[in-house]
Design a protein around this motif. Structure first.
Motif, PDB file in Angstrom:
ATOM      1  N   UNK A   1      11.006  -7.640   2.311  1.00 21.74           N
ATOM      2  CA  UNK A   1      11.477  -7.896   3.668  1.00 21.74           C
ATOM      3  C   UNK A   1      12.906  -7.388   3.755  1.00 21.74           C
ATOM      4  N   UNK A   2      13.244  -6.750   4.877  1.00 19.23           N
ATOM      5  CA  UNK A   2      14.533  -6.077   4.984  1.00 19.23           C
ATOM      6  C   UNK A   2      15.020  -6.097   6.431  1.00 19.23           C
ATOM      7  N   UNK A   3      16.304  -5.760   6.610  1.00 16.55           N
ATOM      8  CA  UNK A   3      16.912  -5.688   7.937  1.00 16.55           C
ATOM      9  C   UNK A   3      17.304  -4.248   8.224  1.00 16.55           C
ATOM     10  N   UNK A   4      16.913  -3.727   9.380  1.00 22.09           N
ATOM     11  CA  UNK A   4      17.226  -2.346   9.747  1.00 22.09           C
ATOM     12  C   UNK A   4      18.725  -2.223  10.035  1.00 22.09           C
ATOM     13  N   UNK A   5      19.354  -1.255   9.340  1.00 29.02           N
ATOM     14  CA  UNK A   5      20.780  -0.979   9.524  1.00 29.02           C
ATOM     15  C   UNK A   5      20.972   0.189  10.485  1.00 29.02           C
ATOM     16  N   UNK A   6      20.119   1.221  10.350  1.00 31.23           N
ATOM     17  CA  UNK A   6      20.190   2.390  11.229  1.00 31.23           C
ATOM     18  C   UNK A   6      18.790   2.982  11.350  1.00 31.23           C
ATOM     19  N   UNK A   7      18.506   3.603  12.487  1.00 30.42           N
ATOM     20  CA  UNK A   7      17.150   4.093  12.734  1.00 30.42           C
ATOM     21  C   UNK A   7      17.159   5.425  13.469  1.00 30.42           C
ATOM     22  N   UNK A   8      16.257   6.321  13.022  1.00 28.22           N
ATOM     23  CA  UNK A   8      15.987   7.558  13.748  1.00 28.22           C
ATOM     24  C   UNK A   8      14.550   7.524  14.269  1.00 28.22           C
ATOM     25  N   UNK A   9      13.987   6.314  14.395  1.00 29.75           N
ATOM     26  CA  UNK A   9      12.597   6.147  14.839  1.00 29.75           C
ATOM     27  C   UNK A   9      12.581   5.293  16.105  1.00 29.75           C
ATOM     28  N   UNK A  10      11.837   5.706  17.105  1.00 25.36           N
ATOM     29  CA  UNK A  10      11.867   4.985  18.391  1.00 25.36           C
ATOM     30  C   UNK A  10      11.345   3.549  18.314  1.00 25.36           C
ATOM     31  N   UNK A  11      10.535   3.245  17.309  1.00 23.93           N
ATOM     32  CA  UNK A  11       9.949   1.904  17.230  1.00 23.93           C
ATOM     33  C   UNK A  11      10.846   0.881  16.536  1.00 23.93           C
ATOM     34  N   UNK A  12      11.943   1.338  15.932  1.00 22.56           N
ATOM     35  CA  UNK A  12      12.800   0.421  15.186  1.00 22.56           C
ATOM     36  C   UNK A  12      14.248   0.596  15.620  1.00 22.56           C
ATOM     37  N   UNK A  13      14.973  -0.507  15.656  1.00 23.09           N
ATOM     38  CA  UNK A  13      16.390  -0.463  16.043  1.00 23.09           C
ATOM     39  C   UNK A  13      17.200  -1.318  15.076  1.00 23.09           C
ATOM     40  N   UNK A  14      18.497  -1.057  14.949  1.00 25.86           N
ATOM     41  CA  UNK A  14      19.331  -1.879  14.072  1.00 25.86           C
ATOM     42  C   UNK A  14      19.210  -3.365  14.410  1.00 25.86           C
ATOM     43  N   UNK A  15      19.098  -4.169  13.365  1.00 26.44           N
ATOM     44  CA  UNK A  15      18.933  -5.609  13.545  1.00 26.44           C
ATOM     45  C   UNK A  15      17.503  -6.077  13.420  1.00 26.44           C
ATOM     46  N   UNK A  16      16.515  -5.155  13.564  1.00 21.57           N
ATOM     47  CA  UNK A  16      15.112  -5.545  13.390  1.00 21.57           C
ATOM     48  C   UNK A  16      14.877  -6.028  11.958  1.00 21.57           C
ATOM     49  N   UNK A  17      14.067  -7.073  11.820  1.00 21.46           N
ATOM     50  CA  UNK A  17      13.618  -7.527  10.503  1.00 21.46           C
ATOM     51  C   UNK A  17      12.229  -6.936  10.270  1.00 21.46           C
ATOM     52  N   UNK A  18      12.030  -6.312   9.112  1.00 16.85           N
ATOM     53  CA  UNK A  18      10.773  -5.608   8.842  1.00 16.85           C
ATOM     54  C   UNK A  18      10.229  -6.003   7.466  1.00 16.85           C
ATOM     55  N   UNK A  19       8.942  -5.758   7.271  1.00 15.04           N
ATOM     56  CA  UNK A  19       8.301  -5.947   5.972  1.00 15.04           C
ATOM     57  C   UNK A  19       7.496  -4.704   5.645  1.00 15.04           C
ATOM     58  N   UNK A  20       7.476  -4.343   4.359  1.00 13.91           N
ATOM     59  CA  UNK A  20       6.740  -3.164   3.911  1.00 13.91           C
ATOM     60  C   UNK A  20       7.230  -2.759   2.536  1.00 13.91           C
ATOM     61  N   UNK A  21       6.888  -1.544   2.115  1.00  7.72           N
ATOM     62  CA  UNK A  21       7.300  -1.079   0.796  1.00  7.72           C
ATOM     63  C   UNK A  21       8.727  -0.543   0.845  1.00  7.72           C
ATOM     64  N   UNK A  22       9.565  -1.109  -0.026  1.00  8.74           N
ATOM     65  CA  UNK A  22      10.978  -0.733  -0.101  1.00  8.74           C
ATOM     66  C   UNK A  22      11.345  -0.488  -1.560  1.00  8.74           C
TER      67      UNK A  22
END
Length: 353
Positions: free
Chosen positions: A91-112
């Motif tokens: 689980x992680x917090x988005x710091x910066x994004x070049x993807x339209x579906x994610x923005x800084x501050x979003x909390x996400x889960x997946x492979x990291x």
């Protein structure tokens, strides 16, 4: 080391990483992994990459990761790259994004990556987490993450349970086993679990609601132990360990029983000298034994999150975590899975946001 952009914002940071030093053919040791310092990361997603930079918060320690520590390319996941950060569910917090579906501050889960920050370019299976005050964020790498979904898909889809059936779960206090047992009880089954310590056996019976549980290390004859707890035999076996336990289970299956093969933590590679015994009972008892991956059932994931979240909020499911603090503790946490050191789901907290 830290660099700033023209506006004074931090753009480059040191990034500690956990790397694999060399491939192995045995259970992992803490010394197989190394905490690497000195690398840096830009906290900017490259333009045109459609990627995201995340700050890693929680990492999941899972037995399947051992398979990626071997130099073997014939599996469903490739081996880890030596000298590069290993990876796993987190689980992680988005710091910066070049993807339209994610923005800084979003909390996400997946492979990291097993590192403080990760640049993620393949984000097909990255999902947003909606913060919920009633559910700890770390549960999204366990109860509501891959281990929980493995239990959910394995029990309902592979085991095909019926009310009143006799269910046995090995490694029952672990990340997957504890959920399987509780789902089976809620379904109306009789449930027995095995574990490696008295503490874990007590948890199974007194906190997780199993009908019975036993310490397999205290049993000289596993066949006799299973006959004691299942005098009429086993309808469903949720397999997490392999080895002598599977041999004994095969002697105790009922006609048309089902074995869901989730893992075999006792098997360290493809060169173990001991094979499986008693497979002939698959014929005489018409038993179905099926391996599975949770990724085969991803269409059920939204349903799983909704159902299990509700069960947790209603107090019908409890969840036990074993949390190690800091990336420095990650190697010991992963190695501890294979000696039974953890009690419940093993998680590494890298940062708390």
């Amino acid at each position: 080391m830290a660099d700033h952009d023209d506006a004074g914002l931090l753009v480059v940071l040191e990034n500690k990483q956990v790397v694999l030093k060399g491939y192995i053919e045995r259970a992992p040791l803490e010394t197989d992994l190394e905490l690497k310092t000195g690398n840096t990361i830009k906290l900017r997603a490259p333009k045109g990459s459609r990627g995201v930079v995340v700050k890693n918060l929680y990492l999941s320690c899972d037995p399947y990761m051992r398979a990626r520590m071997r130099d073997f390319h014939g599996s469903y996941l490739p081996p880890f790259v030596l000298g590069q950060p290993i990876e796993g569910y987190g689980a992680a917090k988005v710091v910066d994004s070049d993807h339209p579906n994610f923005k800084p501050g979003d909390i996400v889960a997946g492979f990291v990556g097993w590192e403080e920050y990760s640049l993620l370019k393949n984000i097909d299976r990255l999902r947003k987490i909606q913060p919920d005050d009633d559910i700890p964020l770390s549960y999204h790498v366990g109860l509501l993450g891959m281990p929980g979904f493995t239990a959910y898909a394995g029990f309902y889809e592979v085991c095909s349970p019926k009310k009143g059936e006799y269910v046995f779960v090995s490694a029952a206090s672990g990340a997957v086993g504890q959920i399987v047992g509780q789902l089976a009880k809620l379904y109306g089954c009789y449930v027995v679990g095995s574990a490696s310590t008295k503490q874990k056996v007590d948890l199974l019976k007194n906190k997780l609601g199993f009908d019975e549980a036993f310490n397999y290390k205290e049993e000289n004859d596993l066949d006799a132990a299973l006959k004691r707890y299942f005098p009429e035999g086993i309808d469903i076996y949720f397999e997490n360990v392999g080895g002598a336990m599977l041999d004994a289970v095969l002697l105790n299956m009922r006609i048309h029983g089902r074995i869901a093969v989730c893992g075999m933590v006792s098997q360290h590679g493809y060169h173990d000298h001991e094979g499986i015994h008693n497979l002939f009972t698959l014929i005489t008892k018409r038993v179905r034994m099926e391996g599975f991956l949770q990724s085969d059932y991803l269409h059920l994931f939204p349903q799983f999150v909704e159902n299990v979240s509700n069960l947790y909020k209603q107090g019908k499911i409890v969840y036990i975590e074993d949390v190690n603090e800091g990336l420095e503790s990650a190697a010991a946490a992963l190695a501890g899975l294979f000696t039974g050191k953890n009690v419940g789901k093993q998680v590494v907290c890298v940062a708390r946001e």
